[in-house]
Design a protein around this motif. Structure first.
Motif, mmCIF file in Angstrom:
data_model
loop_
_atom_site.group_PDB
_atom_site.id
_atom_site.type_symbol
_atom_site.label_atom_id
_atom_site.label_comp_id
_atom_site.label_asym_id
_atom_site.label_seq_id
_atom_site.Cartn_x
_atom_site.Cartn_y
_atom_site.Cartn_z
ATOM 1 N N THR A 154 0.900 -1.169 0.148
ATOM 2 C CA THR A 154 0.057 0.079 0.064
ATOM 3 C C THR A 154 1.061 1.169 -0.042
ATOM 4 O OG1 THR A 154 -0.071 0.172 2.433
ATOM 5 C CG2 THR A 154 -1.830 -1.142 1.480
ATOM 6 N N PRO A 155 0.386 2.384 -0.591
ATOM 7 C CA PRO A 155 1.040 3.631 -0.336
ATOM 8 C C PRO A 155 1.623 4.000 0.813
ATOM 9 C CG PRO A 155 -0.891 3.742 -1.838
ATOM 10 C CD PRO A 155 -1.062 2.372 -1.048
ATOM 11 N N VAL A 156 0.702 3.863 1.909
ATOM 12 C CA VAL A 156 1.296 4.258 3.160
ATOM 13 C C VAL A 156 2.589 3.507 3.925
ATOM 14 C CG1 VAL A 156 0.025 2.378 4.544
ATOM 15 C CG2 VAL A 156 0.325 4.568 5.536
ATOM 16 N N GLU A 157 2.763 2.542 3.240
ATOM 17 C CA GLU A 157 3.986 1.418 3.475
ATOM 18 C C GLU A 157 5.200 2.598 3.229
ATOM 19 O OE1 GLU A 157 4.227 -2.371 2.899
ATOM 20 O OE2 GLU A 157 1.977 -2.595 2.916
ATOM 21 N N THR A 158 5.152 3.415 2.263
ATOM 22 C CA THR A 158 6.112 4.427 1.737
ATOM 23 C C THR A 158 5.974 5.697 1.912
ATOM 24 O OG1 THR A 158 5.429 4.231 -0.479
ATOM 25 C CG2 THR A 158 6.987 2.682 -0.042
ATOM 26 N N THR A 159 5.202 6.105 2.769
ATOM 27 C CA THR A 159 4.852 7.577 3.333
ATOM 28 C C THR A 159 5.478 7.988 4.390
ATOM 29 O OG1 THR A 159 2.783 7.350 2.094
ATOM 30 C CG2 THR A 159 3.099 8.995 3.442
ATOM 31 N N LEU A 160 6.045 9.267 4.420
ATOM 32 C CA LEU A 160 6.817 9.751 5.695
ATOM 33 C C LEU A 160 5.494 10.208 6.338
ATOM 34 C CD1 LEU A 160 9.220 10.276 7.347
ATOM 35 C CD2 LEU A 160 9.532 12.397 6.188
ATOM 36 N N ILE A 161 5.509 9.837 7.719
ATOM 37 C CA ILE A 161 4.481 10.282 8.650
ATOM 38 C C ILE A 161 5.156 11.507 9.768
ATOM 39 C CG2 ILE A 161 2.676 9.540 10.419
ATOM 40 C CD1 ILE A 161 2.151 8.232 7.598
ATOM 41 N N PHE A 162 4.495 12.371 9.785
ATOM 42 C CA PHE A 162 4.903 13.679 10.647
ATOM 43 C C PHE A 162 4.305 13.352 12.139
ATOM 44 C CE2 PHE A 162 6.298 14.970 6.677
ATOM 45 C CZ PHE A 162 7.535 15.664 6.918
ATOM 46 N N PRO A 163 4.986 13.115 13.119
ATOM 47 C CA PRO A 163 4.008 12.956 14.504
ATOM 48 C C PRO A 163 3.299 14.229 14.880
ATOM 49 C CG PRO A 163 6.234 13.008 14.786
ATOM 50 C CD PRO A 163 6.156 12.940 13.467
ATOM 51 N N PHE A 164 2.469 14.082 15.621
ATOM 52 C CA PHE A 164 1.692 15.283 16.313
ATOM 53 C C PHE A 164 0.731 15.978 15.305
ATOM 54 C CE2 PHE A 164 5.503 15.328 18.870
ATOM 55 C CZ PHE A 164 4.759 14.587 19.992
ATOM 56 N N PRO A 232 -0.408 4.531 10.628
ATOM 57 C CA PRO A 232 -0.565 3.827 9.412
ATOM 58 C C PRO A 232 -0.742 2.475 9.516
ATOM 59 C CG PRO A 232 1.146 5.550 9.470
ATOM 60 C CD PRO A 232 0.803 5.345 10.903
ATOM 61 N N TYR A 233 -1.604 1.760 9.022
ATOM 62 C CA TYR A 233 -1.776 0.196 9.123
ATOM 63 C C TYR A 233 -0.842 -0.340 8.117
ATOM 64 C CZ TYR A 233 -3.956 -4.052 8.514
ATOM 65 O OH TYR A 233 -3.989 -5.767 8.416
ATOM 66 N N VAL A 234 -0.011 -1.227 8.805
ATOM 67 C CA VAL A 234 0.998 -2.019 7.745
ATOM 68 C C VAL A 234 0.444 -3.390 8.264
ATOM 69 C CG1 VAL A 234 3.390 -2.451 7.375
ATOM 70 C CG2 VAL A 234 2.680 -0.256 7.998
ATOM 71 N N ALA A 235 -0.017 -4.191 7.276
ATOM 72 C CA ALA A 235 -0.378 -5.594 7.676
ATOM 73 C C ALA A 235 0.916 -6.548 7.847
ATOM 74 C CB ALA A 235 -1.023 -6.168 6.469
ATOM 75 N N GLY A 236 0.707 -6.999 8.872
ATOM 76 C CA GLY A 236 1.892 -8.234 9.324
ATOM 77 C C GLY A 236 2.813 -7.380 9.940
ATOM 78 N N SER A 237 2.854 -6.095 10.285
ATOM 79 C CA SER A 237 3.889 -5.544 11.129
ATOM 80 C C SER A 237 3.713 -5.732 12.784
ATOM 81 C CB SER A 237 3.847 -4.020 11.099
ATOM 82 O OG SER A 237 2.716 -3.276 11.519
ATOM 83 N N GLY A 238 2.436 -6.260 13.026
ATOM 84 C CA GLY A 238 2.302 -6.544 14.527
ATOM 85 C C GLY A 238 3.413 -7.624 15.007
ATOM 86 N N GLU A 239 3.814 -8.378 14.090
ATOM 87 C CA GLU A 239 4.747 -9.597 14.472
ATOM 88 C C GLU A 239 6.031 -8.874 14.920
ATOM 89 O OE1 GLU A 239 4.635 -13.417 15.131
ATOM 90 O OE2 GLU A 239 2.990 -12.315 14.429
ATOM 91 N N LEU A 240 6.290 -7.729 14.808
ATOM 92 C CA LEU A 240 7.532 -7.137 15.161
ATOM 93 C C LEU A 240 7.389 -7.083 16.654
ATOM 94 C CD1 LEU A 240 8.400 -4.785 12.278
ATOM 95 C CD2 LEU A 240 9.552 -7.129 12.748
ATOM 96 N N MET A 241 6.553 -7.069 17.272
ATOM 97 C CA MET A 241 6.451 -6.791 18.521
ATOM 98 C C MET A 241 7.113 -7.853 19.262
ATOM 99 S SD MET A 241 2.825 -6.724 21.114
ATOM 100 C CE MET A 241 3.070 -5.894 22.641
ATOM 101 N N VAL A 242 7.061 -9.201 18.539
ATOM 102 C CA VAL A 242 7.877 -10.351 19.244
ATOM 103 C C VAL A 242 9.488 -10.079 19.185
ATOM 104 C CG1 VAL A 242 8.339 -12.803 18.649
ATOM 105 C CG2 VAL A 242 6.077 -11.941 18.515
ATOM 106 N N PHE A 243 9.758 -9.432 17.997
ATOM 107 C CA PHE A 243 11.316 -9.266 17.773
ATOM 108 C C PHE A 243 11.652 -8.247 18.811
ATOM 109 C CE2 PHE A 243 14.457 -6.437 16.129
ATOM 110 C CZ PHE A 243 15.366 -7.480 15.934
ATOM 111 N N CYS A 244 10.762 -7.171 18.908
ATOM 112 C CA CYS A 244 11.108 -6.244 19.993
ATOM 113 C C CYS A 244 11.240 -6.502 21.076
ATOM 114 C CB CYS A 244 10.176 -4.984 19.626
ATOM 115 S SG CYS A 244 10.411 -4.176 18.128
ATOM 116 N N ALA A 245 10.328 -7.396 21.777
ATOM 117 C CA ALA A 245 10.412 -7.921 23.151
ATOM 118 C C ALA A 245 11.367 -8.914 23.330
ATOM 119 C CB ALA A 245 9.120 -8.791 23.427
#
Length: 367
Positions: A154-164, A232-245
Motif C-alpha cells: 500500500t502507498p502508506v508503507e512508503t509515506t513519511l509520517i509526521f508525528p503530532f 498507518p496500518y501496515v499488515a503483518g507489522s504487528g509480528e515485530l512486537m515479538v522481535f522487539c520483545a
C-alpha cells in the motif's frame, strides 16, 4: 517455530490457540531471551576472558577508564544469539518482516564482529577500516531498503509520517524512500555505536526505545487500533512486537553483566546490530521521526562528535590551532570531564531517554 507446533496441536486441543496472540508470544520471547542471557552469559564471559578477548582503552580518553583495559568485549554476540533464538521460537516465520529485521540485525552484527575481532584478536587498533565498515553497512542498508520498497503493498508503507499532525504526510518516491531507509538504518546503527562508551549507557536506552517500538508495531499491525489512533496500518507489522520483545529481554539480560562495573562490553558486534534493528523496525512501522525523538540521546551523542570534529578542523584551518566545543566527545565523556561520575552520567541519560520515549508514545494519541 513453536507457533507452528501450537497451531498444529490446536486442531485437537483448542487451548493452544492462545499462542496466536502476539502479546503472549511477545512476553514469552522476552522471558526466553532473558533466560538465555542468564544461562549463557557467565560461560561466555569466562571463555572471552580465557581467550584474552579484552577491550583496548583509548589513551586520549578519560583516565578513569584505564582500569577497564582487558575487560572482555564482543559480548554483543550474546545479545544477538538470545534475540535470534527467541524470535525464531516465538515469531511467525511466514512473516516477511521477521526475516527482514533478523537479516538486518545479524548482518550489521557480522560487520561489527569482524571489526571487534581484528581489534582484540589481531591486535589491530583500527579494526575494520572506516571505508570497509561503511561499505558493508551500505550494502545491507540499501539492500533492505530496496526489498522493503519492492514488497510494499500500500502507498502508506512508503509515506513519511509526521508525528503530532493528523494529516501531515509526505508520499515518497522510490529514490526518496530508499535513501531515507538507508539513512535511518545506517544512522541509527552508528549512533548507538557512538553512545556505547560507558557501562550500561547504550543498552538501557536501546531496551526502552525498542519496547516503545514494540507498541507502535502492535498498533500498526492491528487494523482497528491503527484506525482509531490514526497510525498507518501496515499488515503483518504487528509480528515485530515479538522481535522487539526479544530484543528487550536480551538487552536486560546483557545489562545484568554490563552494569557498572561491567564484566563484559557489547562491542561493535552488539552496538551496530541493535542500532540497525531499531532503525529497520521504525521504518517498517513508519515512525522514523518518532525514533529520532525517542532516541534523542543517540542523536545528541552523534551530533556532539560531528560538531567537535568539524569545529576542530575549521578552527585549525582558520587559526592554525584546533579548538574544541566540548571537553571531550562523545557527549558522555564531556560530562565525565566536568566531574560527573560514570554512574551519574549513565543514569541521567537513562532518565532523559525515558522522558523522550514517553514523548514519542504520546504521538499515538496527540494528533
Amino acid at each position: 517455530m513453536l507457533l507452528e507446533l501450537a497451531r498444529w496441536l490446536a486442531h485437537d486441543i483448542r487451548g493452544f490457540n492462545v499462542f496466536n496472540y502476539i502479546t503472549l508470544r511477545a512476553v514469552l520471547a522476552t522471558l526466553t531471551a532473558l533466560i538465555i542471557s542468564f544461562m549463557v552469559g557467565p560461560k561466555m564471559i569466562r571463555k572471552l576472558t580465557e581467550y584474552k578477548v579484552g577491550q583496548a582503552v583509548r589513551d586520549d580518553g578519560p583516565q578513569t577508564h584505564l582500569i577497564k583495559a582487558g575487560t572482555p568485549t564482543m559480548g554483543g554476540a550474546l545479545i544477538l544469539v538470545a534475540i535470534a533464538i527467541a524470535t525464531l521460537l516465538w515469531g511467525d516465520l511466514h512473516n516477511k518482516y521477521i526475516w527482514v529485521v533478523l537479516v538486518t540485525t545479524l548482518g550489521f552484527g557480522a560487520v561489527g564482529w569482524v571489526d571487534d575481532y581484528r581489534k582484540v584478536v589481531h591486535k589491530n587498533p583500527k579494526g575494520l577500516s572506516a571505508k570497509a565498515k561503511y561499505f558493508w553497512q551500505s550494502v545491507i542498508g540499501f539492500g533492505v531498503a530496496i526489498f522493503l520498497f519492492k514488497t510494499s503493498v500500500t502507498p502508506v508503507e512508503t509515506t513519511l509520517i509526521f508525528p503530532f499532525f493528523k494529516h501531515l504526510v509526505l508520499p515518497l518516491s522510490a529514490v526518496g524512500f530508499i535513501v531515507l531507509t538507508y539513512l535511518v538504518i545506517v544512522g541509527s546503527s552508528n549512533a548507538v555505536n557512538l553512545t556505547d562508551g560507558l557501562d550500561g549507557l547504550a543498552i538501557m536506552p536501546t531496551v526502552m526505545v525498542g519496547s516503545a517500538l514494540a507498541i507502535f508495531a502492535y498498533v500498526a499491525g492491528h487494523l482497528y487500533f491503527s484506525k482509531y489512533l490514526g497510525v498507518p496500518y501496515v499488515a503483518g507489522s504487528g509480528e515485530l512486537m515479538v522481535f522487539c520483545a526479544a530484543m528487550a529481554g536480551a538487552g536486560l539480560g546483557f545489562l545484568w553483566f554490563n552494569a557498572y562495573p561491567a564484566e563484559v562490553f557489547m562491542g561493535d558486534v552488539g552496538a551496530l546490530a541493535l542500532g540497525a534493528a531499531l532503525g529497520v523496525v521504525a521504518v517498517i512501522v513508519r515512525q522514523e521521526i518518532v525514533l529520532f525523538i525517542m532516541g534523542g540521546v543517540f542523536v545528541v551523542e552523534t551530533f556532539s562528535v560531528a560538531l567537535q570534529v568539524m569545529y576542530f578542523k575549521y578552527t585549525k584551518h582558520k587559526t592554525g590551532v584546533g579548538q574544541r566545543i566540548f571537553l571531550m566527545a562523545p557527549l558522555h565523556h564531556h560530562y565525565e570531564q566536568k566531574g560527573w561520575k560514570e554512574t551519574q552520567v549513565v543514569v541521567r541519560f537513562w532518565i532523559i531517554t525515558m522522558m523522550l520515549v514517553l514523548v514519542g508514545l504520546s504521538t499515538l494519541k496527540l494528533r
